[in-house]
Write an enzyme that holds these catalytic residues in place. Structure first.
Site, short mmCIF file in Angstrom:
data_model
loop_
_atom_site.label_atom_id
_atom_site.label_comp_id
_atom_site.label_asym_id
_atom_site.label_seq_id
_atom_site.Cartn_x
_atom_site.Cartn_y
_atom_site.Cartn_z
N HIS A 120 45.59 -25.86 -15.71
CA HIS A 120 45.17 -27.18 -16.22
C HIS A 120 46.37 -28.11 -16.45
O HIS A 120 46.19 -29.21 -16.98
CB HIS A 120 44.39 -27.05 -17.53
CG HIS A 120 43.14 -26.23 -17.42
ND1 HIS A 120 42.20 -26.46 -16.44
CD2 HIS A 120 42.68 -25.18 -18.15
CE1 HIS A 120 41.20 -25.57 -16.59
NE2 HIS A 120 41.48 -24.79 -17.60
ZN LIG Z 1 39.58 -20.54 -18.06
#
Ligand SMILES: [Zn+2]
Length: 300
Positions: A120
């Site tokens: 992320h």
């Molecule tokens: Zn995850």
């Protein structure tokens, strides 16, 4: 020999009751050593990633502000962590571990990092417990050093690899394939080279057949020379953040499918742990340990 990156820095404590279970980084190597899946000399303490390696992926401005602990309150909130020097040092070390795993995978066929898969992290910001994108940094290490021409980032964490998708959006040498929960975080998905969004409640049979079909499709068309595997275990039905209905046996079959597939094609692979948020810590450890057990069984 199976080489496994691990360092005490990986276990930097977070405030109690934090959603991110840091304890797994301490317990997993203990379990693997205890049961004999790995020996002490399998573990290596990684070097830190160099600034020059980090800025092949992250913007110089983000890297400067992150290293200087100079993010805004809103940027820090999005990372999900209380920002500290120890956490930044931890991610620099994890990225270094994934880079060194690349060299071991080129030598032995595969290597693993007991952390990482911080998918992320975007080029210019952190998000969802990720500050630096270790697999992206290691992908660029391969390409910048002309070690290979084509890299596949296979991301089977239940959350879309949005940071990796953004980083490699315009890069033809890295193919991002993310199979994830369509209704799960991140709500706004980036565009990977291939995204497979699974419905809530997806169980073993559909999960495994969907993976098998798409894995062949991607590999036959893109022809990667090196593979990063993000082996998150938050696909489990027991996962607090998961929303899928995969059993622990199904998750193990997933890992077996992936490792056998690439081993049979002699494509070097680095696996990084990714997420896992089951209520019971023993389920988290058991499901991550399965990836390491299979690595030994299939490769060594
Ligand atoms: Zn995850």
């Amino acid at each position: 020999m199976l080489k496994v990156a691990w360092s005490k820095k990986y276990c930097h404590p977070l405030p109690e009751n934090h959603r991110f279970p840091m304890i797994k980084y301490e317990l997993l190597p203990q379990q693997l050593l205890h049961e004999g899946t790995i020996e002490e000399d399998s573990l290596f303490e990684p070097r830190d990633a160099f600034d020059s390696e980090i800025i092949c992926v992250h913007t110089e401005e983000y890297w400067r502000r992150l290293r200087g602990l100079d993010l805004t309150a809103s940027e820090i909130r999005k990372t999900g962590f209380p920002l500290s020097k120890e956490l930044v040092d931890r991610e620099i070390n994890i990225a270094g571990g994934t880079i060194q795993c690349v060299d071991f995978a080129l030598k032995y066929g595969m290597a693993m990092n007991i952390a990482g898969g911080t998918h992320h992290a975007f080029s210019d910001r952190g998000e969802g417990f990720c500050l630096l994108n270790d697999q992206a940094i290691a992908s660029m290490y391969l390409i910048e050093n002309n070690l290979v021409d084509r890299v596949l980032v296979l991301d089977l964490d239940v959350h879309q690899g949005n940071g990796s998708a953004e980083i490699f959006h315009d890069n033809d040498q890295v193919f991002t394939f993310s199979m994830h929960g369509e209704k799960n975080y991140p709500m706004h998905k980036e565009q990977s080279d291939l995204d497979i969004g699974l419905a809530d409640g997806c169980a073993d049979e559909l999960y495994l057949s969907t993976l098998q079909y798409n894995l062949s499709k991607v590999v036959e068309s893109f022809k990667p020379e090196f593979v990063f595997y993000q082996s998150g275990v938050d696909i489990l039905s027991t996962d607090k953040l998961g929303r899928l209905d995969v059993t622990i046996e199904g998750c193990k079959e997933r890992d077996r499918m992936v490792l056998q597939y690439f081993k049979s094609r002699e494509l070097p692979l680095v696996a990084c742990m990714g997420g896992g948020y089951s209520q019971e810590i023993k389920l988290i450890i058991e499901s991550h340990a399965n990836t390491f057990r299979l690595a030994q069984e299939i490769y060594f």
